[in-house]
Design a protein around this motif. Structure first.
Motif: not given
Length: 313
Positions: A112-117, A232-237
């Motif tokens: 999950v790539a997290v950016g910013g505001t 699971d991140g890849a298959t769920g989140t």
């Protein structure tokens, strides 16, 4: 000192978002990519871990894909979501070369790539609005949410139809939270700042990432309480984040990190920031339905009374 401050930021703000979570700090021997990966792999193999927050980034490279398997849930382990900061130089290279390039491991399709505001609140702390954190073409030097179109990673299926900036390549970020140091958060660190002035204000996508990890811990706790497994991140989140209704996110339509934010998915903030009271129950598996029960009992007019209630199912 910088890494000590980073630890304080990560631990304290993951804790803010998930007050009852057990937080484990895994320290790498050094900041080399190999040692950082060793810390990640140690974390994912530890019992009970459901979210791994990585506040580090380097320019993507053609051989990165060999590491993607390191950001997957091990066989026999409950689901793990891996989250990574997209970086604080906007859409530009970490090296200052002036080229637009995304960061890894955020660009991994398993992360999950997290950016910013930039977050604006009123005097009482109530939410007013957000814009994408960035300073246009000066984002490398003045700061901005990492994000862009990958050169080396094909677009994962979960981005199909939602991401419009490319039909073939993975784009980042996926989601965002407050990251602008000017709208940042207090951290307490008496080791680095001294016991007389232990508080300081910090930001960065390395703030947004552990906050999102805390959110995932809360979601997974809700799932377990509901008889489900941690995601699971890849298959769920990741598929779920893209399948959720747009109503679960603040759509950030202004701001520029070298790319302009806009309606829907954008290369500054991804899908946006969470409207947590909607997003968390949806990801935790709590659907709300309204069921009408008819109670057959006499009243003074001998009619049947209908009772309506709402229940989580």
């Amino acid at each position: 000192g910088t890494w000590d401050v980073e630890e304080s930021l990560d631990v304290e703000w993951a804790h803010v978002m998930a007050p009852n979570a057990s937080i484990i700090l895994f320290e790498a021997k050094s900041t080399t990519f190999g040692n950082l990966l060793t810390a990640v792999k140690t974390a994912r193999s530890t019992s009970g871990v459901c979210a791994v927050s990585m506040s580090w980034s380097g320019d993507e490279a053609s051989g990165d894909s060999i590491y993607n398997s390191d950001f997957t849930t091990l066989s026999g382990h409950t689901g793990v979501t891996f989250l990574a900061a997209t970086g604080d130089h906007g859409s530009y290279s970490n090296t200052g070369s002036g080229s637009q390039i995304v960061g890894y491991p955020a660009s991994s399709p398993n992360v999950v790539a997290v950016g910013g505001t930039t977050l604006t609140t009123d005097a009482n702390g109530n939410y007013l609005l957000e814009s994408g954190w960035g300073n246009g073409t000066d984002s490398y030097s003045l700061g901005g949410s990492g994000g862009g179109i990958t050169k080396y990673t094909s677009q994962p299926a979960y981005q199909n139809g939602v991401v419009t900036q490319s039909a073939t390549q993975r784009c980042t970020p996926d989601v965002s939270l407050d990251a602008d140091p000017n709208s940042g958060v207090p951290i307490y660190d008496s080791y680095d700042f001294g016991s007389s002035t232990p508080w300081a204000q910090y930001g960065g996508t390395s703030l947004a990432t552990p906050m999102w990890a805390g959110i995932m811990a809360v979601i997974d706790q809700g799932r377990v309480q509901h008889g489900l497994q941690p995601l699971d991140g890849a298959t769920g989140t990741l598929p779920m984040l893209y399948a959720l209704s747009a109503n679960d996110f603040h759509d950030i339509i202004s701001g520029n990190n070298g790319y302009a934010a806009g309606s829907g998915y954008d290369l500054v903030t991804g899908r946006g920031t969470p409207i947590i009271n909607l997003l968390a129950p949806n990801m935790a598996g709590y659907a709300t339905t309204t069921t009408t029960l008819v109670a057959n009992y006499p009243t003074t007019s001998n009619t049947t009374q209908a009772l309506s209630f709402t229940a989580a199912v």
